[in-house]
Design a protein around this motif. Structure first.
Motif, PDB file in Angstrom:
ATOM      1  N   TRP A   1      32.563  28.322  29.389  1.00 52.13           N
ATOM      2  CA  TRP A   1      32.622  29.455  30.304  1.00 52.13           C
ATOM      3  C   TRP A   1      32.754  29.007  31.747  1.00 52.13           C
ATOM      4  O   TRP A   1      33.414  29.672  32.547  1.00 52.13           O
TER       5      TRP A   1
ATOM      6  N   PRO B   1      47.913  26.804  32.734  1.00 51.57           N
ATOM      7  CA  PRO B   1      46.931  26.104  31.900  1.00 51.57           C
ATOM      8  C   PRO B   1      47.215  26.152  30.404  1.00 51.57           C
ATOM      9  O   PRO B   1      46.568  25.448  29.641  1.00 51.57           O
ATOM     10  N   MET B   2      48.193  26.956  29.999  1.00 51.11           N
ATOM     11  CA  MET B   2      48.529  27.029  28.576  1.00 51.11           C
ATOM     12  C   MET B   2      49.459  25.904  28.129  1.00 51.11           C
ATOM     13  O   MET B   2      49.715  25.759  26.943  1.00 51.11           O
TER      14      MET B   2
ATOM     15  N   HIS C   1      39.711  40.239  29.264  1.00 51.05           N
ATOM     16  CA  HIS C   1      38.751  39.336  29.918  1.00 51.05           C
ATOM     17  C   HIS C   1      38.883  39.427  31.432  1.00 51.05           C
ATOM     18  O   HIS C   1      37.908  39.697  32.133  1.00 51.05           O
ATOM     19  N   GLU C   2      40.106  39.209  31.921  1.00 49.04           N
ATOM     20  CA  GLU C   2      40.345  39.308  33.351  1.00 49.04           C
ATOM     21  C   GLU C   2      41.709  39.943  33.574  1.00 49.04           C
ATOM     22  O   GLU C   2      42.488  40.111  32.643  1.00 49.04           O
TER      23      GLU C   2
ATOM     24  N   GLY D   1      51.968  35.094  28.161  1.00 49.34           N
ATOM     25  CA  GLY D   1      51.238  34.290  27.191  1.00 49.34           C
ATOM     26  C   GLY D   1      52.115  33.814  26.047  1.00 49.34           C
ATOM     27  O   GLY D   1      53.325  34.057  26.001  1.00 49.34           O
TER      28      GLY D   1
ATOM     29  N   GLU E   1      48.131  34.785  22.981  1.00 49.89           N
ATOM     30  CA  GLU E   1      47.168  33.980  23.732  1.00 49.89           C
ATOM     31  C   GLU E   1      47.335  34.281  25.215  1.00 49.89           C
ATOM     32  O   GLU E   1      48.448  34.190  25.752  1.00 49.89           O
ATOM     33  N   CYS E   2      46.256  34.623  25.869  1.00 54.90           N
ATOM     34  CA  CYS E   2      46.288  34.927  27.300  1.00 54.90           C
ATOM     35  C   CYS E   2      46.704  33.675  28.084  1.00 54.90           C
ATOM     36  O   CYS E   2      46.213  32.580  27.800  1.00 54.90           O
ATOM     37  N   PRO E   3      47.597  33.834  29.063  1.00 55.34           N
ATOM     38  CA  PRO E   3      48.085  32.650  29.776  1.00 55.34           C
ATOM     39  C   PRO E   3      47.073  32.021  30.721  1.00 55.34           C
ATOM     40  O   PRO E   3      47.285  30.922  31.206  1.00 55.34           O
ATOM     41  N   LYS E   4      45.968  32.691  30.976  1.00 54.11           N
ATOM     42  CA  LYS E   4      45.029  32.150  31.958  1.00 54.11           C
ATOM     43  C   LYS E   4      43.920  31.328  31.307  1.00 54.11           C
ATOM     44  O   LYS E   4      43.648  30.204  31.722  1.00 54.11           O
ATOM     45  N   HIS E   5      43.278  31.897  30.290  1.00 57.66           N
ATOM     46  CA  HIS E   5      42.110  31.204  29.727  1.00 57.66           C
ATOM     47  C   HIS E   5      42.214  30.981  28.233  1.00 57.66           C
ATOM     48  O   HIS E   5      41.232  30.607  27.592  1.00 57.66           O
ATOM     49  N   ASN E   6      43.359  31.259  27.673  1.00 57.38           N
ATOM     50  CA  ASN E   6      43.583  31.001  26.252  1.00 57.38           C
ATOM     51  C   ASN E   6      42.755  31.879  25.329  1.00 57.38           C
ATOM     52  O   ASN E   6      42.573  31.545  24.157  1.00 57.38           O
TER      53      ASN E   6
ATOM     54  N   ARG F   1      39.301  34.747  20.072  1.00 60.84           N
ATOM     55  CA  ARG F   1      38.809  33.474  20.626  1.00 60.84           C
ATOM     56  C   ARG F   1      38.277  33.704  22.034  1.00 60.84           C
ATOM     57  O   ARG F   1      38.927  34.377  22.842  1.00 60.84           O
ATOM     58  N   ALA F   2      37.120  33.111  22.326  1.00 60.13           N
ATOM     59  CA  ALA F   2      36.546  33.189  23.670  1.00 60.13           C
ATOM     60  C   ALA F   2      37.551  32.603  24.669  1.00 60.13           C
ATOM     61  O   ALA F   2      38.308  31.712  24.306  1.00 60.13           O
ATOM     62  N   PRO F   3      37.568  33.119  25.880  1.00 56.48           N
ATOM     63  CA  PRO F   3      36.566  33.999  26.492  1.00 56.48           C
ATOM     64  C   PRO F   3      36.786  35.492  26.269  1.00 56.48           C
ATOM     65  O   PRO F   3      36.074  36.272  26.894  1.00 56.48           O
ATOM     66  N   VAL F   4      37.741  35.894  25.458  1.00 53.55           N
ATOM     67  CA  VAL F   4      37.866  37.344  25.261  1.00 53.55           C
ATOM     68  C   VAL F   4      36.829  37.807  24.245  1.00 53.55           C
ATOM     69  O   VAL F   4      36.612  37.158  23.220  1.00 53.55           O
ATOM     70  N   CYS F   5      36.165  38.904  24.567  1.00 52.26           N
ATOM     71  CA  CYS F   5      35.125  39.470  23.703  1.00 52.26           C
ATOM     72  C   CYS F   5      35.443  40.911  23.335  1.00 52.26           C
ATOM     73  O   CYS F   5      34.899  41.425  22.361  1.00 52.26           O
TER      74      CYS F   5
END
Lengths: 363, 103
Positions: free
Chosen positions: A128, A287-288, B46-47, B54, B62-67, B79-83
């Motif tokens: 996180w 970052p992907m 998530h954001e 993505g 898959e989100c392009p920022k935090h996967n 998959r985290a960070p999405v809840c």
């Protein structure tokens, strides 16, 4: 801006949120969709090859160190083992945390868990914290992974080349996590649904360290600790060296990664240890993109980025004087020239938060 | 709820997605590996990040920022960070056009 407050509960964190800085859209170089899809494509092959090589070398060096224990011949084995344990684990933790190293999820998770243990990071907490680091890179008070806070404390940097402060901070937090879950600071970025994971991971890590320590006491030798634990100290220098270059001496409180991140050309051995994170502007923008595709991403967008530093030494030659200057002038940062082919820096980004950036901070 | 003409079927490569904006809202339209079309909300839960940048892998976006990952057929967060699950919308194909029933 002057004195910075890095606390997640402090004035700068509040100002970053209230001003909208944390919700602002970051600059991205335009890349055609088909090119980006190709760059983002996942495969298991490169990471399987590199992981077999990494763990194979670690086994070989540890075996060599144990076999020669008690003689001077043991030193090079442990130096090599230590860098792989105490530094390569940092990049493996990072890439597998992003989920980009392997295509197969369980492979990412397995290497992530092993690497988290070796680099002494709680795998649940740091997943996180790193998400926040990417959302709010070097926003003061918001990014929990700012390596060098201003004013620079050179003593801390030097101690951390040997992991001293990291390890000293790690164990009290580990015990606290094992007993009570995340700390109040960690709860600002770890959702409540994962608090039990933080506690469970800490308990497992603590049990391994206690077991290793018990074997060392029982055998009257530090050899078990040379294999588990101590390499985080005697092998940390490489990940600290490369990690400092990521953002050191550059801008904070901006939303253009060209201003706050650094790409450095490195030798093949460092790139293996670091898993290509020397392409750090590229990594933060996209970052992907897996580590093994970062050289291709760099080739695709380099005309829109500041010229990379040509070596680790060149990177330090740029960064180190800036860090020293930030000991006295917190607002100083290095602002690199862009090539004529690049889109200009969005100067309004610098001034996104009124009063946060001086009119002409770079010198 | 109205059916909106979102795009042509050949506007989206198979195993890919595009962004579709309508009436102040943003959507993601997918051309799945099964040849079917799907639609979800366009922003990650998530954001504030557009999913259109993505990566689509099988039935996952898959989100392009935090996967963070979602199953774009059901919107399920995988998959985290999405809840929080992603909202999905009915899709139908008429001739060479993809229509989405927006909220």
């Amino acid at each position: 801006m002057g004195k910075r407050d890095y606390s997640p509960f402090g004035a700068d964190a509040k100002r970053a949120v209230d001003s909208g800085l944390t919700a602002a859209e970051w600059y991205h170089t335009d890349v055609p969709r088909k090119v980006m899809k190709d760059l983002m494509a996942r495969s298991d092959g490169p990471a399987i090859r590199d992981t077999i090589l990494l763990y194979g070398l670690m086994l070989a060096f540890a075996a060599g160190g144990i076999a020669t224990w008690g003689s001077l011949w043991t030193i090079p084995f442990w130096l090599a083992y230590g860098v792989l344990y105490g530094s390569a684990s940092d990049s493996r933790w990072h890439e597998c945390g992003h989920g980009t190293a392997f295509r197969t999820p369980w492979m990412n998770n397995a290497v992530y868990q092993i690497s988290s243990f070796m680099i002494m990071r709680n795998p649940a907490t740091w997943r996180w914290s790193h998400a926040r680091h990417h959302s709010e890179t070097y926003l003061v008070g918001r990014d929990p992974e700012i390596a060098v806070m201003r004013p620079t404390e050179m003593g801390k940097i030097l101690l951390n080349f040997f992991g001293i402060l990291d390890v000293l901070n790690f164990f009290p937090t580990l015990v606290r996590n094992a007993l009570a879950g995340p700390t109040p600071e960690e709860r600002t970025f770890v959702p409540e649904s994962d608090w039990s994971k933080v506690r469970r991971a800490a308990q497992v890590h603590l049990a391994i360290y206690l077991g290793t320590g018990a074997i060392a006491v029982a055998t009257g030798s530090i050899l078990p600790l040379m294999v588990i634990g101590l390499p985080r100290i005697y092998g940390a220098w490489h990940h600290v060296m490369t990690g400092l270059l990521q953002h050191g001496g550059l801008a904070d409180n901006v939303i253009d990664h060209r201003l706050n991140s650094r790409t450095v050309y490195m030798n093949p051995i460092s790139r293996f240890i670091y898993w290509n994170m020397n392409y750090h502007v590229e990594h933060h923008m996209f970052p992907m993109v897996p580590y093994h595709a970062l050289p291709r991403l760099h080739a695709a967008i380099k005309d829109d980025l500041p010229a990379p530093n040509t070596s680790i030494a060149a990177g330090f030659a740029e960064m180190w004087p800036a860090l020293k200057r930030q000991m006295r002038y917190e607002d100083f940062f290095v602002k690199r020239d862009l090539p004529p082919t690049a889109k200009p820096y969005r100067e309004d980004f610098h001034h996104y938060v009124p009063g946060m950036m001086p009119a002409n901070p770079a010198e | 709820m109205p059916w909106i003409d979102a795009c042509a079927t050949d506007d989206i490569d198979q195993e890919d997605l595009i962004r579709f904006d309508h009436a102040g809202a943003t959507y993601a339209i997918y051309h799945g590996v099964d040849g079917q079309f799907y639609a979800t909300a366009g922003m990650c839960t998530h954001e504030h990040v557009h999913l259109c940048d993505g990566l689509v892998m099988d039935f996952t976006i898959e989100c392009p920022k935090h996967n963070g990952q979602f199953d774009y057929r059901t919107g399920e967060a995988k998959r985290a960070p999405v809840c929080v699950n992603l909202k999905t919308f009915p899709v139908r194909v008429e001739g060479s056009r993809v229509l989405v029933e927006v909220a």
